[in-house]
Design an enzyme around this catalytic site. Structure first.
Site, PDB file in Angstrom:
ATOM      1  N   ASP A 137      36.537  38.428  51.102  1.00  0.00           N
ATOM      2  CA  ASP A 137      37.272  39.647  50.760  1.00  0.00           C
ATOM      3  C   ASP A 137      36.925  40.716  51.773  1.00  0.00           C
ATOM      4  OD1 ASP A 137      38.960  40.807  48.317  1.00  0.00           O
ATOM      5  OD2 ASP A 137      37.662  42.382  49.096  1.00  0.00           O
TER       6      ASP A 137
ATOM      7  N   ARG B 182      38.628  29.732  38.998  1.00  0.00           N
ATOM      8  CA  ARG B 182      38.209  31.045  38.513  1.00  0.00           C
ATOM      9  C   ARG B 182      37.789  31.044  37.051  1.00  0.00           C
ATOM     10  NH1 ARG B 182      37.103  35.014  38.528  1.00  0.00           N
ATOM     11  NH2 ARG B 182      38.503  36.744  38.905  1.00  0.00           N
TER      12      ARG B 182
ATOM     13  N   ARG C 124      45.548  33.648  42.540  1.00  0.00           N
ATOM     14  CA  ARG C 124      45.860  33.363  41.136  1.00  0.00           C
ATOM     15  C   ARG C 124      47.228  32.757  40.869  1.00  0.00           C
ATOM     16  NH1 ARG C 124      44.100  39.251  39.651  1.00  0.00           N
ATOM     17  NH2 ARG C 124      45.114  39.348  41.670  1.00  0.00           N
TER      18      ARG C 124
ATOM     19  N   ARG D  39      46.995  36.245  51.549  1.00  0.00           N
ATOM     20  CA  ARG D  39      46.440  35.997  50.208  1.00  0.00           C
ATOM     21  C   ARG D  39      46.982  34.680  49.627  1.00  0.00           C
ATOM     22  NH1 ARG D  39      44.506  41.255  48.388  1.00  0.00           N
ATOM     23  NH2 ARG D  39      43.776  40.250  46.515  1.00  0.00           N
TER      24      ARG D  39
ATOM     25  N   TYR E 239      38.084  52.812  50.797  1.00  0.00           N
ATOM     26  CA  TYR E 239      37.465  52.233  49.587  1.00  0.00           C
ATOM     27  C   TYR E 239      36.076  52.812  49.360  1.00  0.00           C
ATOM     28  CZ  TYR E 239      40.919  48.610  48.479  1.00  0.00           C
ATOM     29  OH  TYR E 239      42.035  47.944  48.078  1.00  0.00           O
TER      30      TYR E 239
HETATM   31  O1  CP3 Z   1      43.875  33.310  50.792  1.00  0.00           O
HETATM   32  C1  CP3 Z   1      43.423  34.470  50.874  1.00  0.00           C
HETATM   33  O2  CP3 Z   1      43.947  35.333  51.578  1.00  0.00           O
HETATM   34  C2  CP3 Z   1      42.189  34.780  50.077  1.00  0.00           C
HETATM   35  C3  CP3 Z   1      41.163  35.561  50.793  1.00  0.00           C
HETATM   36  C4  CP3 Z   1      41.319  37.057  50.586  1.00  0.00           C
HETATM   37  C5  CP3 Z   1      40.898  37.754  49.415  1.00  0.00           C
HETATM   38  N1  CP3 Z   1      41.059  39.084  49.663  1.00  0.00           N
HETATM   39  C6  CP3 Z   1      40.346  37.181  48.165  1.00  0.00           C
HETATM   40  C7  CP3 Z   1      40.652  37.914  46.907  1.00  0.00           C
HETATM   41  C8  CP3 Z   1      41.785  37.993  51.496  1.00  0.00           C
HETATM   42  C9  CP3 Z   1      42.398  37.770  52.875  1.00  0.00           C
HETATM   43  C10 CP3 Z   1      41.611  39.267  50.908  1.00  0.00           C
HETATM   44  C11 CP3 Z   1      41.940  40.522  51.604  1.00  0.00           C
HETATM   45  C12 CP3 Z   1      41.901  41.790  50.873  1.00  0.00           C
HETATM   46  N2  CP3 Z   1      41.095  42.164  49.829  1.00  0.00           N
HETATM   47  C13 CP3 Z   1      42.683  42.907  51.228  1.00  0.00           C
HETATM   48  C14 CP3 Z   1      43.614  42.963  52.407  1.00  0.00           C
HETATM   49  C15 CP3 Z   1      44.915  42.304  52.110  1.00  0.00           C
HETATM   50  C16 CP3 Z   1      45.832  43.136  51.323  1.00  0.00           C
HETATM   51  O3  CP3 Z   1      46.357  42.600  50.339  1.00  0.00           O
HETATM   52  O4  CP3 Z   1      46.071  44.277  51.707  1.00  0.00           O
HETATM   53  C17 CP3 Z   1      42.383  43.941  50.325  1.00  0.00           C
HETATM   54  C18 CP3 Z   1      43.015  45.318  50.301  1.00  0.00           C
HETATM   55  C19 CP3 Z   1      41.360  43.457  49.453  1.00  0.00           C
HETATM   56  C20 CP3 Z   1      40.674  44.207  48.369  1.00  0.00           C
HETATM   57  C21 CP3 Z   1      40.913  43.576  47.067  1.00  0.00           C
HETATM   58  N3  CP3 Z   1      40.364  42.367  46.673  1.00  0.00           N
HETATM   59  C22 CP3 Z   1      41.705  44.053  46.002  1.00  0.00           C
HETATM   60  C23 CP3 Z   1      42.515  45.340  46.046  1.00  0.00           C
HETATM   61  C24 CP3 Z   1      41.602  43.125  44.969  1.00  0.00           C
HETATM   62  C25 CP3 Z   1      42.147  43.245  43.592  1.00  0.00           C
HETATM   63  C26 CP3 Z   1      43.611  43.097  43.537  1.00  0.00           C
HETATM   64  C27 CP3 Z   1      43.987  41.842  42.833  1.00  0.00           C
HETATM   65  O5  CP3 Z   1      44.840  41.134  43.360  1.00  0.00           O
HETATM   66  O6  CP3 Z   1      43.423  41.618  41.764  1.00  0.00           O
HETATM   67  C28 CP3 Z   1      40.805  42.057  45.426  1.00  0.00           C
HETATM   68  C29 CP3 Z   1      40.468  40.842  44.663  1.00  0.00           C
HETATM   69  C30 CP3 Z   1      40.707  39.544  45.363  1.00  0.00           C
HETATM   70  N4  CP3 Z   1      40.277  39.196  46.599  1.00  0.00           N
HETATM   71  C31 CP3 Z   1      41.383  38.438  44.819  1.00  0.00           C
HETATM   72  C32 CP3 Z   1      41.345  37.411  45.776  1.00  0.00           C
HETATM   73  C33 CP3 Z   1      41.902  36.024  45.671  1.00  0.00           C
HETATM   74  C34 CP3 Z   1      42.026  38.484  43.437  1.00  0.00           C
HETATM   75  C35 CP3 Z   1      41.909  37.288  42.598  1.00  0.00           C
HETATM   76  C36 CP3 Z   1      40.708  37.080  41.786  1.00  0.00           C
HETATM   77  O7  CP3 Z   1      40.172  38.021  41.149  1.00  0.00           O
HETATM   78  O8  CP3 Z   1      40.335  35.912  41.741  1.00  0.00           O
END
Ligand code: CP3
Length: 339
Positions: free
Chosen positions: A70, A34, A25, A21, A147
């Site tokens: 994602d 964003r 943010r 990740r 999910y």
């Molecule tokens: O550089 C990177 O890794 C960005 C690409 C990426 C995202 N999600 C973008 C994202 C990757 C590799 C993921 C993987 C992901 N998404 C996982 C597996 C990794 C892990 O942490 O276990 C999971 C479980 C998800 C599902 C997901 N997406 C959740 C639970 C959330 C909300 C939690 C949060 O941090 O708000 C997201 C949102 C998400 N996906 C964001 C990003 C950058 C959050 C930021 C935003 O809203 O801009």
């Protein structure tokens, strides 16, 4: 490229490092993007997705870029609505709970329905121009199924466990569809230019060993097996896998990603030195002051004992509160200390 060399357990000039990740943010550049675009909008517009993925590569000495997408994107072409509500995490609707729900899930063609991710991979590959490799990724079938069934992040995974234990034939149909979709999607990313792919089993820790072996591992093995002839290294990351690390390893993957709940040396010993390992600094440690943070980094490098095949990373995704300067410092320390 040292990341790819390390995946193959070849000796490198320094230990490669990237952060799960790493686009997100905690970076002011990302927050600025964003302000203008929603998360799904960023994912759907390849130029913006490539830009988000490049931000950490420009800012820090990371040895890989991960495509900006994602793990939940594939649920939409399968026919399930996806929203990211401010501060609440993902919401999926309608949730998948009955035979009819599973039947209705579409096995889609990634070229057609997630072509924007494949295009982002192509763009990113071009813009990086061989500087660092591009990692593609997908969620593992169990994590995505959880999910789909719960509809949102869950604490006890009650409904997921009810289906896997109470309706195993239905569970198998759901998981088989997810395995097929996930294999096709990752193959598509590799064909588009991804030089490695990572399968995220983020919720493995919700399972007992028996549940993992019986209800999750076979489908991950199907995905990982489908990729074995593609010529790129495959990383298999799981959080909470310490109780059944050997079983997790046996689901396959060239690189096994481990979280921070197990010391790296113990994890590698249990996995065996015939596999590369990725990890495992606790994301919370990234919030510490420099001296303590440095100690934690050095401790992990010490446990890797300079063996070829260690990729430095966190035990899970980077926290939004992480100071960007700490990310910069960790990448520098890893390179300095290991070279
Ligand atoms: O550089 C990177 O890794 C960005 C690409 C990426 C995202 N999600 C973008 C994202 C990757 C590799 C993921 C993987 C992901 N998404 C996982 C597996 C990794 C892990 O942490 O276990 C999971 C479980 C998800 C599902 C997901 N997406 C959740 C639970 C959330 C909300 C939690 C949060 O941090 O708000 C997201 C949102 C998400 N996906 C964001 C990003 C950058 C959050 C930021 C935003 O809203 O801009």
């Amino acid at each position: 490229m040292r990341f790819l060399e390390a995946c193959r357990r070849r000796r490198t000039d320094a230990t490669p490092v990237w952060f799960m990740r790493q686009a997100g943010r905690y970076m002011p550049e990302y927050r600025r993007l964003r302000e203008k675009y929603g998360l799904l909008e960023l994912c759907e517009r390849p130029a913006l997705a490539a830009e988000a993925a490049l931000q950490p590569v420009r800012a820090f000495e990371v040895d890989a870029a991960i495509v900006f997408a994602d793990i939940l994107l594939p649920v939409r072409p399968m026919g399930v609505g996806l929203r990211f509500a401010q501060g609440e995490g993902p919401a999926l609707s309608p949730p998948v709970r009955t035979d009819k729900d599973v039947k209705a899930l579409r096995v889609f063609d990634p070229q057609e329905d997630l072509g924007f991710v494949l295009e982002a991979v192509r763009l990113l590959r071009k813009e990086l121009d061989g500087k660092v490799p591009v990692i593609g990724f997908a969620g593992a079938p169990f994590t995505v199924a959880a999910y789909l069934i719960e509809g949102r992040p869950s604490r006890d995974f009650r409904r997921t466990k009810m289906m896997m234990r109470g309706a195993p034939a239905l569970w198998d149909r759901l998981m088989s569809k997810l395995a097929k979709v996930t294999s096709d999607y990752l193959k598509g990313q590799i064909r588009a230019g991804a030089q490695a792919v990572q399968l995220f089993e983020s919720w493995a820790g919700a399972l007992t060993r028996q549940e993992y072996v019986r209800h999750a591992a076979p489908y991950s093995r199907e995905v990982l097996g489908a990729l074995s002839g593609m010529g790129v290294p495959v990383l298999h990351f799981g959080a909470g896998t310490a109780p059944f690390l050997e079983d997790f390893r046996d689901a396959d993957g060239d690189v096994v990603g481990v979280d921070e709940k197990i010391p790296l040396d113990e994890a590698w010993r249990r996995i065996g030195y015939g596999r590369a390992i990725q990890g495992n600094l606790a994301p919370q440690r990234m919030l510490l002051g420099r001296p303590q943070l440095k100690k934690a980094v050095v401790d992990i490098l010490r446990r890797a004992e300079g063996r070829p095949g260690h990729i430095f990373n966190l035990g899970h995704g980077i926290l939004p509160e992480t100071p960007a300067d700490n990310v910069r410092a960790v990448a520098e320390w890893v390179h300095e200390r290991s070279s």
